[in-house]
Design a protein around this motif. Structure first.
Motif, PDB file in Angstrom:
ATOM      1  N   LEU A 143       0.829  -1.209   0.000  1.00 53.12           N
ATOM      2  CA  LEU A 143       0.000   0.000   0.000  1.00 53.12           C
ATOM      3  C   LEU A 143       0.861   1.255   0.000  1.00 53.12           C
ATOM      4  CD1 LEU A 143      -2.935  -0.978   2.362  1.00 53.12           C
ATOM      5  CD2 LEU A 143      -2.928  -0.711  -0.119  1.00 53.12           C
ATOM      6  N   CYS A 144       1.975   1.214   0.760  1.00 57.53           N
ATOM      7  CA  CYS A 144       2.870   2.375   0.769  1.00 57.53           C
ATOM      8  C   CYS A 144       3.437   2.617  -0.623  1.00 57.53           C
ATOM      9  CB  CYS A 144       4.021   2.164   1.751  1.00 57.53           C
ATOM     10  SG  CYS A 144       3.502   2.353   3.435  1.00 57.53           S
ATOM     11  N   SER A 145       3.846   1.519  -1.295  1.00 57.55           N
ATOM     12  CA  SER A 145       4.419   1.681  -2.626  1.00 57.55           C
ATOM     13  C   SER A 145       3.366   2.164  -3.610  1.00 57.55           C
ATOM     14  CB  SER A 145       4.996   0.365  -3.124  1.00 57.55           C
ATOM     15  OG  SER A 145       5.866  -0.158  -2.171  1.00 57.55           O
ATOM     16  N   LEU A 146       2.106   1.812  -3.335  1.00 59.37           N
ATOM     17  CA  LEU A 146       1.031   2.258  -4.209  1.00 59.37           C
ATOM     18  C   LEU A 146       1.006   3.785  -4.284  1.00 59.37           C
ATOM     19  CD1 LEU A 146      -1.323   1.238  -5.890  1.00 59.37           C
ATOM     20  CD2 LEU A 146      -2.778   1.446  -3.900  1.00 59.37           C
ATOM     21  N   VAL A 147       1.302   4.438  -3.139  1.00 58.31           N
ATOM     22  CA  VAL A 147       1.390   5.893  -3.141  1.00 58.31           C
ATOM     23  C   VAL A 147       2.413   6.331  -4.183  1.00 58.31           C
ATOM     24  CG1 VAL A 147       1.953   7.904  -1.752  1.00 58.31           C
ATOM     25  CG2 VAL A 147       0.764   5.980  -0.720  1.00 58.31           C
ATOM     26  N   GLY A 148       3.548   5.606  -4.180  1.00 60.40           N
ATOM     27  CA  GLY A 148       4.592   5.932  -5.153  1.00 60.40           C
ATOM     28  C   GLY A 148       4.079   5.821  -6.574  1.00 60.40           C
ATOM     29  N   VAL A 149       3.345   4.740  -6.881  1.00 60.99           N
ATOM     30  CA  VAL A 149       2.817   4.555  -8.240  1.00 60.99           C
ATOM     31  C   VAL A 149       1.927   5.726  -8.617  1.00 60.99           C
ATOM     32  CG1 VAL A 149       1.420   3.091  -9.718  1.00 60.99           C
ATOM     33  CG2 VAL A 149       2.881   2.060  -8.021  1.00 60.99           C
ATOM     34  N   VAL A 150       1.026   6.084  -7.674  1.00 57.33           N
ATOM     35  CA  VAL A 150       0.092   7.167  -7.987  1.00 57.33           C
ATOM     36  C   VAL A 150       0.855   8.451  -8.247  1.00 57.33           C
ATOM     37  CG1 VAL A 150      -1.787   8.545  -7.063  1.00 57.33           C
ATOM     38  CG2 VAL A 150      -1.761   6.084  -6.701  1.00 57.33           C
ATOM     39  N   VAL A 151       1.858   8.739  -7.399  1.00 57.98           N
ATOM     40  CA  VAL A 151       2.593   9.990  -7.578  1.00 57.98           C
ATOM     41  C   VAL A 151       3.347   9.994  -8.906  1.00 57.98           C
ATOM     42  CG1 VAL A 151       4.431  11.415  -6.662  1.00 57.98           C
ATOM     43  CG2 VAL A 151       2.806  10.377  -5.117  1.00 57.98           C
ATOM     44  N   LEU A 192       7.372  12.436  -4.760  1.00 63.01           N
ATOM     45  CA  LEU A 192       6.533  13.385  -4.014  1.00 63.01           C
ATOM     46  C   LEU A 192       7.178  14.755  -3.995  1.00 63.01           C
ATOM     47  CD1 LEU A 192       5.116  11.575  -0.879  1.00 63.01           C
ATOM     48  CD2 LEU A 192       3.864  12.994  -2.485  1.00 63.01           C
ATOM     49  N   LEU A 193       8.480  14.743  -3.763  1.00 59.31           N
ATOM     50  CA  LEU A 193       9.234  15.996  -3.710  1.00 59.31           C
ATOM     51  C   LEU A 193       9.118  16.726  -5.041  1.00 59.31           C
ATOM     52  CD1 LEU A 193      11.230  17.184  -1.514  1.00 59.31           C
ATOM     53  CD2 LEU A 193      13.044  16.450  -3.060  1.00 59.31           C
ATOM     54  N   ILE A 194       9.332  15.988  -6.108  1.00 61.63           N
ATOM     55  CA  ILE A 194       9.284  16.625  -7.429  1.00 61.63           C
ATOM     56  C   ILE A 194       7.893  17.184  -7.707  1.00 61.63           C
ATOM     57  CG2 ILE A 194       9.425  16.187  -9.908  1.00 61.63           C
ATOM     58  CD1 ILE A 194      11.673  14.495  -9.524  1.00 61.63           C
ATOM     59  N   LEU A 195       6.885  16.392  -7.334  1.00 59.13           N
ATOM     60  CA  LEU A 195       5.515  16.842  -7.568  1.00 59.13           C
ATOM     61  C   LEU A 195       5.248  18.136  -6.811  1.00 59.13           C
ATOM     62  CD1 LEU A 195       2.964  15.867  -9.049  1.00 59.13           C
ATOM     63  CD2 LEU A 195       2.199  14.894  -6.899  1.00 59.13           C
ATOM     64  N   MET A 196       5.748  18.172  -5.575  1.00 56.43           N
ATOM     65  CA  MET A 196       5.531  19.358  -4.757  1.00 56.43           C
ATOM     66  C   MET A 196       6.256  20.557  -5.365  1.00 56.43           C
ATOM     67  SD  MET A 196       4.558  17.725  -1.539  1.00 56.43           S
ATOM     68  CE  MET A 196       5.726  17.763  -0.191  1.00 56.43           C
ATOM     69  N   VAL A 233      13.898   2.606  -2.446  1.00 52.47           N
ATOM     70  CA  VAL A 233      12.653   3.008  -1.778  1.00 52.47           C
ATOM     71  C   VAL A 233      12.587   4.521  -1.684  1.00 52.47           C
ATOM     72  CG1 VAL A 233      11.372   2.888   0.365  1.00 52.47           C
ATOM     73  CG2 VAL A 233      12.432   0.859  -0.544  1.00 52.47           C
ATOM     74  N   LEU A 234      13.725   5.151  -1.404  1.00 54.49           N
ATOM     75  CA  LEU A 234      13.741   6.615  -1.382  1.00 54.49           C
ATOM     76  C   LEU A 234      13.357   7.174  -2.754  1.00 54.49           C
ATOM     77  CD1 LEU A 234      16.966   7.413   0.665  1.00 54.49           C
ATOM     78  CD2 LEU A 234      14.586   7.551   1.395  1.00 54.49           C
ATOM     79  N   LEU A 235      13.786   6.445  -3.790  1.00 55.16           N
ATOM     80  CA  LEU A 235      13.529   6.961  -5.138  1.00 55.16           C
ATOM     81  C   LEU A 235      12.083   6.772  -5.571  1.00 55.16           C
ATOM     82  CD1 LEU A 235      16.688   5.909  -7.161  1.00 55.16           C
ATOM     83  CD2 LEU A 235      16.031   8.186  -6.437  1.00 55.16           C
ATOM     84  N   ILE A 236      11.389   5.772  -4.993  1.00 54.74           N
ATOM     85  CA  ILE A 236      10.027   5.564  -5.496  1.00 54.74           C
ATOM     86  C   ILE A 236       8.976   6.331  -4.709  1.00 54.74           C
ATOM     87  CG2 ILE A 236      10.312   3.336  -6.643  1.00 54.74           C
ATOM     88  CD1 ILE A 236       8.986   2.129  -4.091  1.00 54.74           C
ATOM     89  N   ILE A 237       9.204   6.627  -3.437  1.00 59.50           N
ATOM     90  CA  ILE A 237       8.144   7.347  -2.718  1.00 59.50           C
ATOM     91  C   ILE A 237       8.509   8.804  -2.391  1.00 59.50           C
ATOM     92  CG2 ILE A 237       6.476   7.257  -0.831  1.00 59.50           C
ATOM     93  CD1 ILE A 237       7.054   4.233  -0.719  1.00 59.50           C
ATOM     94  N   LEU A 269      13.753  20.686 -11.422  1.00 64.25           N
ATOM     95  CA  LEU A 269      14.837  20.948 -10.478  1.00 64.25           C
ATOM     96  C   LEU A 269      15.924  21.846 -11.043  1.00 64.25           C
ATOM     97  CD1 LEU A 269      15.293  17.331  -9.105  1.00 64.25           C
ATOM     98  CD2 LEU A 269      14.101  19.195  -8.006  1.00 64.25           C
ATOM     99  N   GLY A 270      15.798  22.233 -12.269  1.00 63.05           N
ATOM    100  CA  GLY A 270      16.875  23.000 -12.878  1.00 63.05           C
ATOM    101  C   GLY A 270      17.854  22.047 -13.521  1.00 63.05           C
ATOM    102  N   LYS A 271      18.695  22.577 -14.401  1.00 63.52           N
ATOM    103  CA  LYS A 271      19.507  21.701 -15.218  1.00 63.52           C
ATOM    104  C   LYS A 271      20.530  20.905 -14.408  1.00 63.52           C
ATOM    105  CE  LYS A 271      21.135  21.724 -19.893  1.00 63.52           C
ATOM    106  NZ  LYS A 271      21.600  22.479 -21.035  1.00 63.52           N
TER     107      LYS A 271
END
Lengths: 366, 562
Positions: free
Chosen positions: A49-57, A350-354, A342-346, A78-80
């Protein structure tokens, strides 16, 4: 004629599932049980379920940038400089993952199928298989995933379903384990996240979809199918063997396969056939990693010379696969690498989306 | 005729150029136009040198013209030049190549009429026009003024008439080529279904197609390919079904062929296929007109080539290579069963022998306990490893097959008896191979014969050797890798932009109904979607469209309607 370089939603979902169902399945039950004991099913459900958040994001990011891959929108958001930095991290992650999982595959091969063949042969063959495929056409990649998915899933279910009668309920109880601390529980869930962190590959594919707006829905469906397989595999393995026995095995799922009997005595043991279908599954996930790396590098360098990149990638993966001294060291490396995964998928998407929301960046709409 | 053709040619080229540019501008590369990089405007079929040198206009002096033509044709044994007096007074001449024309027609229908005809009364009228309009009763007649087109016409089998004092000549189509009768095609026999097959003459083939499709939407366009052979190539399609892009692509690829000779359909096939280096055929060929019509109606394009009894059908997917036209004539349960058998045979022919090797030499634990003794005792005394045994036997089988194909039919039977029965039996008795190996090899070879398409079966037979070597060296892993190599290749192949494995991947439920399983007709309501047809409906919802010649009523048998 609609040009055939577009991927349908079903193909997209099959890429997600095909990438998730792979090498880690054989050893996964042991790693989860090691951390949480009988709570493994619950922990894996939580991890999924936690990873599912990653998929959605990730798919939402794809919707926001329907014409760019993760490599491009990293740079936009993020800039070049920073973007390219993260791109390199992503590509190196996938190359390392591919190398180590290839090694894991080769270890299984040597352990279960070809005891007297040198390990390099298995490594070479499977990477060779990935690198002869043309990545020029994204649709070919999707066709391959779509075609192999039933070939790798159906035999898996053929193993899992007959095993139901061997399940002992007391192996599964209590479902929250014996005195599992929150920390252990999270660790167990983390193992699941590590095993399925590879779905990030879809960030490379969304712009080639016929309709990128459908990516969230089909991504989630594909993920849920993969999650179901992971969950049922862990539960059934635990139910059949119990906590104590699993910890003594290296690849509990493989042992499960060996227990299956075919009526009619056509073949004495069915596990060799299962291994073939498992090789299909391994191949599809390794292909996804290689696809991400090769196309990612090509996009970063802005070139179409996939062949050169493939040759270099081939050598790199081959060397990475030979780094670990033995199987224990290999699992050590894998656990470390996939923690980054795991850091890369969740958190990372999220950070990039924000940031994208804050900086009001948006890709071109179709 | 020629003028029409030239216009057609020009428009194709411009189409092609604009299309390529459009595609280059659009970023996403399509597999369609991958290979086409540059397009030059040099015509693919330049005029021959003789024609270039003599682009003179026909002179009113008969002797001058005769001199010019004599210069070119004089040495030929079948060259005929017949002088006569038009209407009994004006000198005239008839020129043709005897081998290509019907002499009877020339004697009776041309020279007789021209010698005995009434001279024209009105001197202001042109003599050639008068002859065409009043004297000759030929349908295919043309008035020509250029000497070069005259020469071209002679070599393609036409008869020419030149008249003293006239600046125009008359070109008459009296071609009569040798042809064989229509027979049942030897390569695609059916138990049930039409028995006629194509022959070498393109016009006969077209007539075989035309009478099956008597609708104006059925179009047959013609072009010429081959610098020297000038072979007529025709593409046939249904105007309202076929996808326009497919049609353009076919025309473009045929126009791009630059070769001196086209001797068979195979030449064209090798030029228009997508991946020349693939073992798999990407163009279907057939000798059966009913099969061509079936494919045309499914939105494909057929290519007929003069001088070849084979029609090419594009695009071709793997799905088509294990189907026959007979599958649709027989009831669906039977056809489905036969198709499943064929598919099993195909997979058998590819993997059976290599699987046998892996099991025997790498994974003996797979063999059931009861069978171990039999397998071991059969192999007792055989000095070679299994892979070598199988390779030698497979190769011997290939040799036998090739020998049987090339042998005259009367000897073929003897060959198969000696080759297969005697040698096989002796090899086992001599302890050269084990009996199980012989069984396995025979099964896999027979499996490849069960495939209706010869070239697809050959592709699988070739790949079998790759699998045998891989399986013999790396066991099950090698076998799996080999199968995956083949599958991945097939999955990335395309035929005219259509993925080769179409109904399977990319999946298409509608086309899947007509793949391994041939659904009943009331399920196959639509034409295959992968061809991007413009008119998808194949089977109507109503009983039948109202036609004038229904048996019962004008309302399509709908009795309830009052």
């Amino acid at each position: 004629m609609k040009h055939s370089d577009s991927i349908s939603s079903i193909q997209f979902a099959s890429i997600v599932t095909g990438t998730m169902v792979g090498i880690s399945l054989l050893g996964l039950p042991r790693f989860v049980v090691q951390e949480v004991g009988n709570a493994a099913p619950i922990a894996s459900l939580f991890g999924i379920l936690c990873s599912l958040v990653g998929v959605v994001v990730v798919t939402m990011l794809g919707k926001k940038f329907p014409k760019q891959t993760i490599i491009s929108y990293n740079k936009i958001v993020l800039g070049k400089f920073l973007g390219n930095f993260f791109n390199i991290i992503l590509i190196v992650f996938f190359l390392l993952l591919m190398g180590l999982e290839t090694r894991q595959f080769a270890e299984v091969m040597v352990g279960a199928l070809l005891p007297s063949t040198p390990i390099q042969v298995s490594i070479f063959l499977i990477i060779f298989l990935c690198s002869v495929i043309s990545f020029q056409n994204v649709s070919s990649f999707a066709f391959i995933h779509f075609f192999y998915l039933p070939l790798s899933i159906i035999p898996l279910f053929l193993v899992l379903i007959p095993s139901f009668r061997d399940i002992e309920i007391y192996h599964l109880l209590p479902i929250f384990g014996h005195n599992v601390s929150i920390n252990d529980f999270l660790n167990g869930s983390l193992r699941i996240g590590q095993a399925i962190s590879n779905f990030l590959v879809i960030a490379m594919i969304i712009p080639y979809m016929k309709n990128p707006n459908k990516s969230v829905k089909s991504g989630v469906w594909g993920f849920l199918l993969g999650g179901l397989i992971v969950f049922s595999l862990i539960t059934i393995t635990l139910g059949v063997f119990g906590e104590v026995t699993i910890l003594e095995m290296f690849w509990p799922a493989l042992v499960l396969g060996r227990m299956v009997q075919v009526p009619g005595e056509v073949l004495a043991r069915i596990d060799a056939i299962l291994i073939i279908s498992w090789i299909f599954a391994v191949f599809t996930s390794l292909l996804s990693y290689f696809f991400f790396s090769v196309r990612g590098i090509a996009e970063m360098l802005n070139t179409e010379k996939h062949r050169v990149i493939k040759i270099i990638g081939f050598l790199a993966v081959f060397c990475i696969a030979l780094i670990p001294q033995n199987i224990y060291e290999m699992y050590d490396y894998i656990l470390k690498i996939t923690t980054v995964g795991v850091l890369l998928i969740i958190p990372y998407p999220l950070l990039i989306l924000m940031i994208a929301k804050l900086r009001k960046k948006k890709g071109d709409t179709i | 005729m020629e003028i029409v053709y030239d216009y057609g040619y020009l428009s194709h080229t411009t189409h092609a150029i604009s299309k390529t540019i459009a595609w280059k501008e659009g970023m996403n590369m399509s597999p369609f136009f991958k290979k086409r990089t540059k397009k030059n405007k040099v015509p693919t079929i330049p005029e021959s040198k003789i024609l270039e040198n003599s682009t003179k206009i026909i002179s009113p002096k008969l002797e001058d013209n005769i001199y010019e033509i004599n210069k070119i044709f004089q040495k030929n044994m079948d060259f005929l030049i017949r002088k006569f007096n038009l209407f009994g007074k004006t000198p005239a001449v008839l020129i043709c190549l005897k081998s290509l024309v019907s002499t009877e027609k020339i004697d009776r229908d041309i020279i007789k009429l021209l010698q005995e005809g009434e001279p024209l009364s009105d001197p202001s009228q042109q003599v050639t026009q008068y002859i065409i309009n009043n004297i000759l009763y030929f349908s295919d007649v043309k008035e020509v003024s250029e000497l070069s087109s005259f020469i071209k016409a002679i070599s393609s089998g036409k008869a020419l008439i030149l008249i003293e004092g006239e600046e125009y000549g008359i070109e008459l189509d009296v071609v009569e080529k040798e042809k064989r009768s229509i027979e049942e095609p030897a390569t695609e026999r059916v138990v049930r279904g039409p028995r006629d097959g194509f022959i070498e003459q393109i016009m006969t083939n077209i007539s075989l197609l035309r009478y099956r499709l008597p609708v104006p939407e059925f179009q047959i366009e013609e072009t010429e390919v081959g610098k020297r052979t000038r072979t007529k190539v025709a593409i046939c399609y249904m105007d309202d079904i076929v996808s326009e892009d497919l049609l353009k692509e076919v025309k473009m690829r045929i126009d791009a062929i630059n070769i001196d000779s086209i001797l068979d359909a195979g030449y064209i096939e090798q030029f228009i296929q997508d991946r020349p280096n693939s073992p798999f055929p990407q163009v279907q060929n057939t000798e059966r007109p009913d099969k061509v019509i079936g494919n045309i109606l499914e939105g494909r394009v057929a290519i007929l080539i003069d001088g070849s009894p084979f029609a090419l059908i594009v695009p071709a997917t793997f799905n088509q290579f294990y189907q026959t036209s007979e599958d649709y004539y027989e009831r669906w349960i039977i056809s489905s069963f036969v198709r499943i058998v064929r598919m099993a045979a195909l997979i058998f022919s590819l993997t059976f022998s290599s699987f046998y090797i892996t099991v025997l030499s790498f994974h003996p634990e797979l063999i059931p306990a009861n069978f171990v003794v039999a397998a071991a005792s059969g192999r007792q005394g055989v000095p070679f490893p299994v892979i070598f045994e199988v390779l030698v036997m497979e190769f011997a089988m290939e040799i036998l097959r090739e020998a049987t194909v090339r042998m005259p039919q009367q000897v073929g039977g003897a060959l198969s008896i000696v080759g297969v029965l005697v040698v096989g039996q002796a090899a086992v008795q001599a302890g050269f191979v084990s009996p199980i190996t012989v069984v396995i090899i025979a099964l896999s070879t027979i499996g490849s014969f069960a495939t209706p398409s010869y070239n697809a079966a050959t592709a699988f037979r070739m790949l079998r050797f790759l699998l045998i070597i891989l399986a013999g060296t790396f066991g099950l892993l090698g076998l799996a890798v080999g199968i995956m190599l083949v599958l991945n290749h097939m999955l990335s192949l395309r035929s005219f932009g259509i993925p080769y494995m179409t109904p399977f991947s990319p999946g298409n439920i509608k086309s899947l109904k007509d793949s391994i399983f041939r659904a009943p007709f009331y399920w196959l309501k639509e034409r295959p979607a992968e061809n991007h047809v413009r008119d998808a409906q194949r089977i109507g919802k109503k009983v039948k469209d109202t036609t004038k010649n229904n048996f019962l009523d004008n309302n399509g048998g709908d009795f309830d309607e009052t």
